[in-house]
Design a protein around this motif. Structure first.
Motif, PDB file in Angstrom:
ATOM      1  N   ALA A 133      -3.678 -15.049   1.792  1.00  0.00           N
ATOM      2  CA  ALA A 133      -4.080 -16.321   2.017  1.00  0.00           C
ATOM      3  C   ALA A 133      -4.003 -16.615   3.505  1.00  0.00           C
ATOM      4  CB  ALA A 133      -3.323 -17.656   1.280  1.00  0.00           C
ATOM      5  N   LEU A 134      -3.212 -15.669   4.245  1.00  0.00           N
ATOM      6  CA  LEU A 134      -3.322 -15.819   5.800  1.00  0.00           C
ATOM      7  C   LEU A 134      -4.052 -14.849   6.385  1.00  0.00           C
ATOM      8  CD1 LEU A 134       0.556 -16.062   6.176  1.00  0.00           C
ATOM      9  CD2 LEU A 134      -0.949 -18.036   6.639  1.00  0.00           C
ATOM     10  N   GLY A 135      -4.960 -13.845   5.574  1.00  0.00           N
ATOM     11  CA  GLY A 135      -5.763 -13.007   6.118  1.00  0.00           C
ATOM     12  C   GLY A 135      -5.138 -11.617   6.344  1.00  0.00           C
ATOM     13  N   MET A 136      -4.147 -11.423   5.734  1.00  0.00           N
ATOM     14  CA  MET A 136      -3.427 -10.189   5.862  1.00  0.00           C
ATOM     15  C   MET A 136      -4.185  -9.162   4.632  1.00  0.00           C
ATOM     16  SD  MET A 136       0.422 -11.269   6.612  1.00  0.00           S
ATOM     17  CE  MET A 136       1.192  -9.620   6.976  1.00  0.00           C
ATOM     18  N   ASP A 137      -4.177  -8.194   5.136  1.00  0.00           N
ATOM     19  CA  ASP A 137      -4.108  -6.958   3.875  1.00  0.00           C
ATOM     20  C   ASP A 137      -2.915  -6.877   3.145  1.00  0.00           C
ATOM     21  OD1 ASP A 137      -4.832  -5.033   2.145  1.00  0.00           O
ATOM     22  OD2 ASP A 137      -5.123  -3.564   3.929  1.00  0.00           O
ATOM     23  N   ALA A 138      -2.750  -6.641   2.164  1.00  0.00           N
ATOM     24  CA  ALA A 138      -1.661  -6.769   1.176  1.00  0.00           C
ATOM     25  C   ALA A 138      -1.471  -6.118   0.062  1.00  0.00           C
ATOM     26  CB  ALA A 138      -0.981  -8.151   0.802  1.00  0.00           C
ATOM     27  N   ILE A 139      -0.356  -4.988  -0.371  1.00  0.00           N
ATOM     28  CA  ILE A 139      -0.062  -4.197  -1.260  1.00  0.00           C
ATOM     29  C   ILE A 139       1.148  -4.770  -2.092  1.00  0.00           C
ATOM     30  CG2 ILE A 139       0.539  -2.010  -1.756  1.00  0.00           C
ATOM     31  CD1 ILE A 139      -0.616  -1.111   0.808  1.00  0.00           C
ATOM     32  N   LEU A 140       0.894  -4.908  -3.308  1.00  0.00           N
ATOM     33  CA  LEU A 140       1.923  -5.149  -4.436  1.00  0.00           C
ATOM     34  C   LEU A 140       2.590  -3.913  -4.753  1.00  0.00           C
ATOM     35  CD1 LEU A 140       3.366  -7.417  -5.975  1.00  0.00           C
ATOM     36  CD2 LEU A 140       1.689  -6.791  -7.982  1.00  0.00           C
ATOM     37  N   PHE A 141       3.690  -3.824  -4.186  1.00  0.00           N
ATOM     38  CA  PHE A 141       4.754  -2.527  -4.438  1.00  0.00           C
ATOM     39  C   PHE A 141       5.060  -2.392  -5.803  1.00  0.00           C
ATOM     40  CE2 PHE A 141       8.676  -0.370  -4.709  1.00  0.00           C
ATOM     41  CZ  PHE A 141       8.266   0.767  -3.934  1.00  0.00           C
ATOM     42  N   THR A 142       5.002  -1.126  -6.417  1.00  0.00           N
ATOM     43  CA  THR A 142       5.385  -0.670  -7.766  1.00  0.00           C
ATOM     44  C   THR A 142       6.263   0.433  -7.564  1.00  0.00           C
ATOM     45  OG1 THR A 142       3.364   0.629  -8.145  1.00  0.00           O
ATOM     46  CG2 THR A 142       3.277  -1.736  -8.742  1.00  0.00           C
ATOM     47  N   ASP A 143       5.983   1.465  -6.834  1.00  0.00           N
ATOM     48  CA  ASP A 143       6.754   2.504  -6.616  1.00  0.00           C
ATOM     49  C   ASP A 143       6.207   3.212  -5.340  1.00  0.00           C
ATOM     50  OD1 ASP A 143       4.917   4.741  -7.231  1.00  0.00           O
ATOM     51  OD2 ASP A 143       5.099   3.964  -9.239  1.00  0.00           O
ATOM     52  N   ALA A 144       7.334   4.082  -4.814  1.00  0.00           N
ATOM     53  CA  ALA A 144       6.793   4.841  -3.408  1.00  0.00           C
ATOM     54  C   ALA A 144       5.789   5.773  -3.499  1.00  0.00           C
ATOM     55  CB  ALA A 144       7.948   5.609  -2.854  1.00  0.00           C
ATOM     56  N   ALA A 145       5.451   6.320  -4.582  1.00  0.00           N
ATOM     57  CA  ALA A 145       4.270   7.290  -4.723  1.00  0.00           C
ATOM     58  C   ALA A 145       2.923   6.458  -4.769  1.00  0.00           C
ATOM     59  CB  ALA A 145       4.154   7.961  -5.932  1.00  0.00           C
ATOM     60  N   ALA A 146       3.041   5.204  -5.424  1.00  0.00           N
ATOM     61  CA  ALA A 146       1.683   4.366  -5.189  1.00  0.00           C
ATOM     62  C   ALA A 146       1.626   3.688  -3.959  1.00  0.00           C
ATOM     63  CB  ALA A 146       1.857   3.206  -6.500  1.00  0.00           C
ATOM     64  N   LEU A 147       2.664   3.517  -3.300  1.00  0.00           N
ATOM     65  CA  LEU A 147       2.567   2.737  -2.068  1.00  0.00           C
ATOM     66  C   LEU A 147       1.887   4.057  -0.941  1.00  0.00           C
ATOM     67  CD1 LEU A 147       2.925   0.802   0.251  1.00  0.00           C
ATOM     68  CD2 LEU A 147       5.437   1.477   0.415  1.00  0.00           C
ATOM     69  N   ARG A 148       2.353   5.222  -1.264  1.00  0.00           N
ATOM     70  CA  ARG A 148       1.993   6.099  -0.494  1.00  0.00           C
ATOM     71  C   ARG A 148       0.514   6.391  -0.407  1.00  0.00           C
ATOM     72  NH1 ARG A 148       4.256  10.242   2.389  1.00  0.00           N
ATOM     73  NH2 ARG A 148       6.284  10.065   1.516  1.00  0.00           N
ATOM     74  N   THR A 149      -0.141   6.043  -1.757  1.00  0.00           N
ATOM     75  CA  THR A 149      -1.454   6.491  -2.026  1.00  0.00           C
ATOM     76  C   THR A 149      -2.307   5.061  -1.255  1.00  0.00           C
ATOM     77  OG1 THR A 149      -1.052   7.506  -3.996  1.00  0.00           O
ATOM     78  CG2 THR A 149      -3.404   6.234  -3.594  1.00  0.00           C
ATOM     79  N   GLU A 150      -1.774   4.044  -1.536  1.00  0.00           N
ATOM     80  CA  GLU A 150      -2.412   2.685  -0.870  1.00  0.00           C
ATOM     81  C   GLU A 150      -2.242   2.842   0.650  1.00  0.00           C
ATOM     82  OE1 GLU A 150      -3.896   0.026  -2.377  1.00  0.00           O
ATOM     83  OE2 GLU A 150      -3.018   0.111  -4.443  1.00  0.00           O
ATOM     84  N   LEU A 151      -1.516   3.343   1.247  1.00  0.00           N
ATOM     85  CA  LEU A 151      -1.200   3.400   2.746  1.00  0.00           C
ATOM     86  C   LEU A 151      -2.400   4.463   3.176  1.00  0.00           C
ATOM     87  CD1 LEU A 151       2.443   3.070   3.474  1.00  0.00           C
ATOM     88  CD2 LEU A 151       0.618   1.160   3.488  1.00  0.00           C
ATOM     89  N   ARG A 152      -2.356   5.570   2.778  1.00  0.00           N
ATOM     90  CA  ARG A 152      -3.374   6.767   2.801  1.00  0.00           C
ATOM     91  C   ARG A 152      -4.728   6.241   2.727  1.00  0.00           C
ATOM     92  NH1 ARG A 152      -1.508  11.651  -0.266  1.00  0.00           N
ATOM     93  NH2 ARG A 152      -0.021  11.532   1.120  1.00  0.00           N
ATOM     94  N   SER A 153      -4.872   5.318   1.656  1.00  0.00           N
ATOM     95  CA  SER A 153      -6.425   4.952   1.456  1.00  0.00           C
ATOM     96  C   SER A 153      -6.784   3.912   2.980  1.00  0.00           C
ATOM     97  CB  SER A 153      -6.430   4.138   0.117  1.00  0.00           C
ATOM     98  OG  SER A 153      -5.734   2.833   0.335  1.00  0.00           O
ATOM     99  N   ARG A 154      -5.797   3.591   3.687  1.00  0.00           N
ATOM    100  CA  ARG A 154      -6.160   2.704   4.571  1.00  0.00           C
ATOM    101  C   ARG A 154      -6.316   3.302   5.928  1.00  0.00           C
ATOM    102  NH1 ARG A 154      -4.363  -0.186   0.218  1.00  0.00           N
ATOM    103  NH2 ARG A 154      -4.648  -2.458   0.466  1.00  0.00           N
ATOM    104  N   GLY A 155      -5.993   4.754   5.565  1.00  0.00           N
ATOM    105  CA  GLY A 155      -5.960   5.638   6.817  1.00  0.00           C
ATOM    106  C   GLY A 155      -5.023   5.745   7.574  1.00  0.00           C
ATOM    107  N   LEU A 156      -3.842   5.323   7.072  1.00  0.00           N
ATOM    108  CA  LEU A 156      -2.350   5.433   7.629  1.00  0.00           C
ATOM    109  C   LEU A 156      -1.948   6.961   7.367  1.00  0.00           C
ATOM    110  CD1 LEU A 156      -0.954   2.094   7.026  1.00  0.00           C
ATOM    111  CD2 LEU A 156      -1.452   3.040   9.249  1.00  0.00           C
ATOM    112  N   PRO A 157      -1.117   7.464   8.345  1.00  0.00           N
ATOM    113  CA  PRO A 157      -0.800   9.092   8.387  1.00  0.00           C
ATOM    114  C   PRO A 157       0.382   9.180   7.235  1.00  0.00           C
ATOM    115  CG  PRO A 157      -0.001   8.283  10.210  1.00  0.00           C
ATOM    116  CD  PRO A 157      -0.719   7.209   9.644  1.00  0.00           C
ATOM    117  N   VAL A 158       0.473   9.137   5.962  1.00  0.00           N
ATOM    118  CA  VAL A 158       1.524   9.249   5.092  1.00  0.00           C
ATOM    119  C   VAL A 158       1.102  10.499   3.879  1.00  0.00           C
ATOM    120  CG1 VAL A 158       2.610   7.107   5.473  1.00  0.00           C
ATOM    121  CG2 VAL A 158       0.841   7.276   3.500  1.00  0.00           C
TER     122      VAL A 158
END
Length: 205
Positions: free
Chosen positions: A180-205
């Motif tokens: 609602a504040l304009g941030m991109d946001a990820i709902l955390f479920t586990d570390a593997a899924a987080l890695r996938t989400e961050l990588r899809s945003r161009g982050l080096p993980v």
């Protein structure tokens, strides 16, 4: 948001550090009493805990239970006394944070946590926290998620506007508030899924 985020804002509890308050209460009063306590119709542990996360002193919080719900006073005191038993490392999250840190990605923690319990326990015991550039502790700044002011403090610490940040939290309400504040946001479920989400945003993980 299509650009790679300039920084990552990370919740701590159940994202980097697993928190199960039942373990702390059970260490003091046993499993059966713990189950009764958390199922009680007349006392909401999580709402009560949130007040301490927002800055109330723990001595005052425990004393309040003694006045208003004396039959739960021992249970509340057990949580405080055995608090370290509630904490453990979330599997895989340290590796994700280590990769971001090695790549020079700025990271700020944003946690609903009493400063009385954060500093003597989590800050010293969990190596993952030493890889963060800063941590906004709600009990210290006297405002907790999902209050927009908490996110504003984290953005200021990161030195970035909301639309250049990606926020990670296990709470749907906190994620919704960030969006609602304009941030991109990820709902955390586990570390593997987080890695996938961050990588899809161009982050080096």
């Amino acid at each position: 948001m299509t650009d790679t985020p300039a920084a990552v804002i990370l919740d701590l509890g159940n994202v980097l550090i697993a928190w199960d308050p039942r373990l702390a209460v059970a260490a003091g009063v046993g499993a059966e009493e713990t189950a009764r306590f958390f199922a009680a119709d007349d006392f909401d542990f999580f709402a009560w805990n949130h007040v301490q996360d927002s800055g109330r002193r723990w001595a005052d919080g425990v004393a309040e239970v003694g006045r208003t719900h004396p039959h739960w006073a021992e249970h509340a005191a057990a949580y405080l006394e055995h608090f370290p038993a509630s904490l453990s490392e979330v599997p895989g999250s340290l590796d994700v944070v280590r990769d971001l840190h090695a790549a020079g990605v700025p990271m700020v923690g944003l946690t609903n946590w009493s400063d009385e319990l954060y500093y003597p326990y989590a800050a010293e015991e969990f190596a993952v926290l030493r890889l963060l550039d800063d941590v906004v502790v709600s009990g210290e700044v006297k405002v907790a998620k999902p209050d927009p002011r908490a996110y504003a403090i984290a953005a200021e610490r990161a030195g970035q506007p909301f639309d250049r940040l990606v926020f990670v939290d296990d709470s749907p309400a906190n994620v919704a508030a960030a969006r609602a504040l304009g941030m991109d946001a990820i709902l955390f479920t586990d570390a593997a899924a987080l890695r996938t989400e961050l990588r899809s945003r161009g982050l080096p993980v």
